[in-house]
Design an enzyme around this catalytic site. Structure first.
Site, PDB file in Angstrom:
ATOM      1  N   PRO A  79      43.532  46.064  32.061  1.00  0.00           N
ATOM      2  CA  PRO A  79      44.937  46.314  31.715  1.00  0.00           C
ATOM      3  C   PRO A  79      45.922  45.583  32.633  1.00  0.00           C
ATOM      4  O   PRO A  79      45.518  45.120  33.706  1.00  0.00           O
ATOM      5  CB  PRO A  79      45.079  47.836  31.874  1.00  0.00           C
ATOM      6  CG  PRO A  79      43.843  48.317  32.529  1.00  0.00           C
ATOM      7  CD  PRO A  79      42.818  47.252  32.491  1.00  0.00           C
ATOM      8  N   PRO A  80      47.187  45.500  32.226  1.00  0.00           N
ATOM      9  CA  PRO A  80      48.171  44.770  33.031  1.00  0.00           C
ATOM     10  C   PRO A  80      48.453  45.449  34.376  1.00  0.00           C
ATOM     11  O   PRO A  80      48.339  46.666  34.496  1.00  0.00           O
ATOM     12  CB  PRO A  80      49.448  44.776  32.171  1.00  0.00           C
ATOM     13  CG  PRO A  80      49.125  45.452  30.914  1.00  0.00           C
ATOM     14  CD  PRO A  80      47.764  46.019  30.986  1.00  0.00           C
ATOM     15  N   THR A 138      46.924  45.386  37.286  1.00  0.00           N
ATOM     16  CA  THR A 138      45.848  46.007  38.061  1.00  0.00           C
ATOM     17  C   THR A 138      45.362  45.131  39.214  1.00  0.00           C
ATOM     18  O   THR A 138      44.401  45.483  39.891  1.00  0.00           O
ATOM     19  CB  THR A 138      44.658  46.345  37.146  1.00  0.00           C
ATOM     20  OG1 THR A 138      44.399  45.216  36.314  1.00  0.00           O
ATOM     21  CG2 THR A 138      44.951  47.548  36.275  1.00  0.00           C
ATOM     22  N   GLY A 139      45.987  43.970  39.421  1.00  0.00           N
ATOM     23  CA  GLY A 139      45.652  43.160  40.590  1.00  0.00           C
ATOM     24  C   GLY A 139      44.789  41.946  40.294  1.00  0.00           C
ATOM     25  O   GLY A 139      44.182  41.398  41.209  1.00  0.00           O
ATOM     26  N   LYS A 140      44.774  41.468  39.048  1.00  0.00           N
ATOM     27  CA  LYS A 140      43.937  40.316  38.713  1.00  0.00           C
ATOM     28  C   LYS A 140      44.471  39.036  39.397  1.00  0.00           C
ATOM     29  O   LYS A 140      43.714  38.289  39.996  1.00  0.00           O
ATOM     30  CB  LYS A 140      43.873  40.135  37.183  1.00  0.00           C
ATOM     31  CG  LYS A 140      43.216  41.325  36.481  1.00  0.00           C
ATOM     32  CD  LYS A 140      43.073  41.127  35.007  1.00  0.00           C
ATOM     33  CE  LYS A 140      44.366  41.256  34.248  1.00  0.00           C
ATOM     34  NZ  LYS A 140      45.002  42.584  34.311  1.00  0.00           N
ATOM     35  N   THR A 141      45.792  38.847  39.290  1.00  0.00           N
ATOM     36  CA  THR A 141      46.395  37.661  39.905  1.00  0.00           C
ATOM     37  C   THR A 141      46.249  37.737  41.427  1.00  0.00           C
ATOM     38  O   THR A 141      45.925  36.744  42.087  1.00  0.00           O
ATOM     39  CB  THR A 141      47.898  37.583  39.533  1.00  0.00           C
ATOM     40  OG1 THR A 141      48.007  37.734  38.131  1.00  0.00           O
ATOM     41  CG2 THR A 141      48.523  36.290  39.968  1.00  0.00           C
ATOM     42  N   HIS A 200      61.076  72.866  23.621  1.00  0.00           N
ATOM     43  CA  HIS A 200      60.125  71.773  23.364  1.00  0.00           C
ATOM     44  C   HIS A 200      59.225  71.556  24.600  1.00  0.00           C
ATOM     45  O   HIS A 200      57.992  71.549  24.490  1.00  0.00           O
ATOM     46  CB  HIS A 200      60.924  70.495  23.045  1.00  0.00           C
ATOM     47  CG  HIS A 200      60.088  69.311  22.705  1.00  0.00           C
ATOM     48  ND1 HIS A 200      59.961  68.825  21.432  1.00  0.00           N
ATOM     49  CD2 HIS A 200      59.327  68.500  23.482  1.00  0.00           C
ATOM     50  CE1 HIS A 200      59.160  67.779  21.427  1.00  0.00           C
ATOM     51  NE2 HIS A 200      58.761  67.560  22.676  1.00  0.00           N
ATOM     52  N   GLU A 201      59.853  71.428  25.770  1.00  0.00           N
ATOM     53  CA  GLU A 201      59.060  71.179  26.994  1.00  0.00           C
ATOM     54  C   GLU A 201      58.229  72.411  27.347  1.00  0.00           C
ATOM     55  O   GLU A 201      57.094  72.282  27.823  1.00  0.00           O
ATOM     56  CB  GLU A 201      59.972  70.787  28.172  1.00  0.00           C
ATOM     57  CG  GLU A 201      60.785  69.517  27.964  1.00  0.00           C
ATOM     58  CD  GLU A 201      59.968  68.317  27.518  1.00  0.00           C
ATOM     59  OE1 GLU A 201      58.780  68.218  27.868  1.00  0.00           O
ATOM     60  OE2 GLU A 201      60.516  67.479  26.767  1.00  0.00           O
ATOM     61  N   ASP A 226      55.639  61.914  21.088  1.00  0.00           N
ATOM     62  CA  ASP A 226      54.452  62.795  21.102  1.00  0.00           C
ATOM     63  C   ASP A 226      53.571  62.513  19.885  1.00  0.00           C
ATOM     64  O   ASP A 226      52.346  62.453  19.991  1.00  0.00           O
ATOM     65  CB  ASP A 226      54.861  64.273  21.038  1.00  0.00           C
ATOM     66  CG  ASP A 226      55.750  64.661  22.197  1.00  0.00           C
ATOM     67  OD1 ASP A 226      55.599  64.066  23.270  1.00  0.00           O
ATOM     68  OD2 ASP A 226      56.599  65.571  22.028  1.00  0.00           O
TER      69      ASP A 226
HETATM   70  P1  ATP Z   1      48.861  41.066  34.375  1.00  0.00           P
HETATM   71  O1  ATP Z   1      47.607  41.332  33.606  1.00  0.00           O
HETATM   72  O2  ATP Z   1      50.044  41.746  33.774  1.00  0.00           O
HETATM   73  O3  ATP Z   1      49.092  39.618  34.687  1.00  0.00           O
HETATM   74  P2  ATP Z   1      47.693  41.518  36.968  1.00  0.00           P
HETATM   75  O4  ATP Z   1      46.461  42.332  36.752  1.00  0.00           O
HETATM   76  O5  ATP Z   1      47.523  40.061  37.195  1.00  0.00           O
HETATM   77  O6  ATP Z   1      48.716  41.813  35.808  1.00  0.00           O
HETATM   78  P3  ATP Z   1      48.959  41.495  39.514  1.00  0.00           P
HETATM   79  O7  ATP Z   1      50.046  40.539  39.139  1.00  0.00           O
HETATM   80  O8  ATP Z   1      47.838  40.959  40.316  1.00  0.00           O
HETATM   81  O9  ATP Z   1      48.444  42.207  38.183  1.00  0.00           O
HETATM   82  O10 ATP Z   1      49.547  42.762  40.263  1.00  0.00           O
HETATM   83  C1  ATP Z   1      50.935  43.065  40.265  1.00  0.00           C
HETATM   84  C2  ATP Z   1      51.307  43.664  41.599  1.00  0.00           C
HETATM   85  O11 ATP Z   1      50.718  44.975  41.722  1.00  0.00           O
HETATM   86  C3  ATP Z   1      50.772  42.879  42.782  1.00  0.00           C
HETATM   87  O12 ATP Z   1      51.659  41.874  43.176  1.00  0.00           O
HETATM   88  C4  ATP Z   1      50.650  43.953  43.842  1.00  0.00           C
HETATM   89  O13 ATP Z   1      51.897  44.158  44.468  1.00  0.00           O
HETATM   90  C5  ATP Z   1      50.313  45.215  43.052  1.00  0.00           C
HETATM   91  N1  ATP Z   1      48.871  45.505  43.043  1.00  0.00           N
HETATM   92  C6  ATP Z   1      48.091  45.613  41.950  1.00  0.00           C
HETATM   93  N2  ATP Z   1      46.832  45.931  42.294  1.00  0.00           N
HETATM   94  C7  ATP Z   1      46.804  46.006  43.636  1.00  0.00           C
HETATM   95  C8  ATP Z   1      45.783  46.292  44.598  1.00  0.00           C
HETATM   96  N3  ATP Z   1      44.526  46.553  44.235  1.00  0.00           N
HETATM   97  N4  ATP Z   1      46.130  46.292  45.904  1.00  0.00           N
HETATM   98  C9  ATP Z   1      47.386  46.029  46.299  1.00  0.00           C
HETATM   99  N5  ATP Z   1      48.388  45.762  45.439  1.00  0.00           N
HETATM  100  C10 ATP Z   1      48.120  45.746  44.129  1.00  0.00           C
END
Ligand code: ATP
Length: 506
Positions: A126-127, A129-132, A344-345, A419
């Site tokens: 998912p977006p 999560t730290g891939k970049t 509702h809540e 919801d």
């Molecule tokens: P996308 O799929 O949207 O490109 P991504 O998975 O590449 O997202 P990143 O751009 O690597 O996500 O992460 C965004 C920011 O979230 C990073 O710059 C960092 O600040 C923070 N972050 C995410 N995961 C971590 C982690 N495991 N440790 C520290 N910081 C994190």
């Protein structure tokens, strides 16, 4: 401005040329008299026209190569490199990558053994999560050049431009060995070929495949791709020798959330009441990017309040700010609407409590972002498997708000829009992907418009209707508790989990 001036000059010269042409056609001398002037005007008009077209950046007539060069200048920016210390959690991914890093650093050692460097690593998940971040850390750890490119940068309408950009990226990587080439959103160019008959995209992908096959093991280049949609990628891209190392990077668990928060508060002055374990517990299901944003938002709030340290209060406010939205300063909610939101809540909280869903942290009817009210839950444990009963109960919790409105006011409102969306999503997953319906252990696919088959639609409706009946029964049986929660909430506007414990003694 320049474009406007050229346009008006062009306009005038076309006008004069046309009127001269008309005058000449009526004159007895024909062109002979002023032919020199006329030819000069025609040439001027043509030169102005060509210059105008060149100035118009969007023009189809601009040669594609001009644009490629301009965009490449922008792409030369080097990204600040990080190391594994900056990436919290993801220990198993780091362990797997340390071999690749060792390979880059000690290439001779591996060459002697006849081992080849792994060419392609694919991060998916998912977006945020730290891939970049992880790709950048590979370069940081191995002292390599980091070359960033986004898949969408290669998508062009001019045939061949995307392919030429791919070539340039790899040329740059070869010149700067050792290097890590990172292609973000690789699905933009790497989706299954012929699916949309886009020959430009096919050519770009073909070029990427050629480049990946082309560089040899002596080049010391590692290519890292990232995608949120691995299922969309062309099998040719995933075969051994190309992106053959797949690593899933998902949302962090409670321990990893705590570590990510620690990384992002390293340089921030924290008050003694800040408990990272507690904050991690309250941020179940969020990504690393959300956590980074929460830490930053808490620091901004502390500055706004002229504090010298960041306290737990700023963190809790930041969680709500990031996860739900900005608190409205002067909400003009009518008395009647406020009552509806309170019920509702209260309906959500009551159903969650009876069905033992995640513990309630906070219930609020103070509008935030697009929400008129919200219930915040926390969790002590990360769950990876869910039973059918648990999913049905989740649907009931989502339907709790609507059921409470219907019971108390004998009327339903638009407040349940989100919801219903979430409840239907779970029901659809149960039927189409999880084999958790009366249709049995079968998988059903929606068509490209997201529409399901009538038999699937009927099954989804059955699940939702059953859940609504169960929700209504619980609300009816516990109508006194609902009344108490709603009236307390109406008066105080915010209730904590402990307040809820006091009201409901079950
Ligand atoms: P996308 O799929 O949207 O490109 P991504 O998975 O590449 O997202 P990143 O751009 O690597 O996500 O992460 C965004 C920011 O979230 C990073 O710059 C960092 O600040 C923070 N972050 C995410 N995961 C971590 C982690 N495991 N440790 C520290 N910081 C994190």
């Amino acid at each position: 401005m320049r474009k406007k001036v050229v346009f008006w000059c062009l306009f005038c010269s076309v006008g004069i040329t046309t009127s001269m042409l008309t005058a000449f056609s009526y004159s007895e001398k024909g062109f002979s008299g002023n032919s020199g002037q006329f030819i000069l005007l025609v040439i001027t008009t043509l030169v102005l026209l060509m210059y105008y077209l060149k100035l118009d950046g969007n023009s189809e007539l601009v040669p594609a190569t001009i644009k490629v060069k301009e965009q490449n200048k922008k792409r030369d920016d080097t990204t600040k490199l990080v190391t594994f210390k900056d990436v919290a959690g993801l220990e198993e991914v780091k362990e797997e990558l340390s071999e690749v890093i060792d390979f880059i650093k000690n290439v001779e050692k591996y060459k002697k053994m006849g081992a080849k460097i792994p060419k392609g690593i694919l991060f998916h998940g998912p977006p945020g999560t730290g891939k970049t971040l992880m790709a950048s850390a590979i370069a940081g750890e191995s002292n390599s050049h980091f070359i960033y490119a986004s898949g969408s940068e290669f998508v062009e309408k001019y045939v061949g431009v995307g392919a030429s950009r791919i070539r340039e990226v790899f040329e740059k990587a070869k010149k700067n060995c050792p290097s890590v080439v990172f292609i973000d959103e690789i699905d933009a160019i790497g989706s299954i070929r012929n699916a949309d008959n886009n020959s430009e995209k096919d050519q770009t992908l073909n070029q990427l495949l050629v480049e990946m096959d082309g560089f040899n093991t002596n080049d010391n280049i590692v290519i890292v791709g990232a995608t949120n949609r691995i299922d969309m990628l062309d099998p040719a891209l995933l075969r051994p020798g190309r992106f053959d190392r797949h690593m899933f990077i998902g949302n962090p668990n409670v321990k990893a959330r705590e570590e990510i928060l620690k990384v992002h508060t390293r340089n921030k002055p924290l008050a003694t009441d800040v408990d990272m374990v507690e904050i991690a517990r309250k941020t179940h299901g969020v990504s690393g990017a959300h956590l980074a944003s929460i830490a930053n938002e808490a620091a901004i709030l502390a500055v706004r309040k002229n504090k010298t340290t960041i306290t737990a209060e700023e963190f809790y406010q930041a969680i709500e700010r990031v996860l739900i939205g900005l608190q409205l300063k002067n909400p003009s909610v009518m008395e009647k609407e406020k009552r509806v939101v309170a019920y509702h809540e209260a309906g959500h909280a009551l159903i969650g409590r009876v069905l033992k869903n995640s513990p309630v942290e906070k219930i609020s009817i103070v509008p935030r972002g697009q929400a008129m009210g919200y219930v915040l839950n926390s969790t002590d444990e990360d769950r990876y498997l869910h039973t059918r009963d648990e999913l049905q109960n989740k649907i009931c919790v989502f339907l709790g708000g609507r059921a409470a409105e219907e019971l108390v006011f004998d009327e339903i409102t638009t407040g349940a829009k989100d919801d219903l969306l979430k409840a239907n999503e779970i029901a659809q997953q149960m039927v189409c992907e999880l084999g958790m319906s009366d249709l049995g252990n079968r998988i059903y696919k929606c068509d490209h418009n997201g529409e399901a088959m009538p038999i699937v639609e009927r099954e989804i409706k059955k699940i939702i209707d059953l859940a609504y009946k169960k929700t209504m029964d619980i609300i009816n049986e516990n109508s006194q508790s609902l009344e108490k929660i709603a009236s307390e909430l109406f008066q105080k506007e915010t209730l904590t989990g402990k307040d809820l414990d006091m009201i409901c003694n079950f």
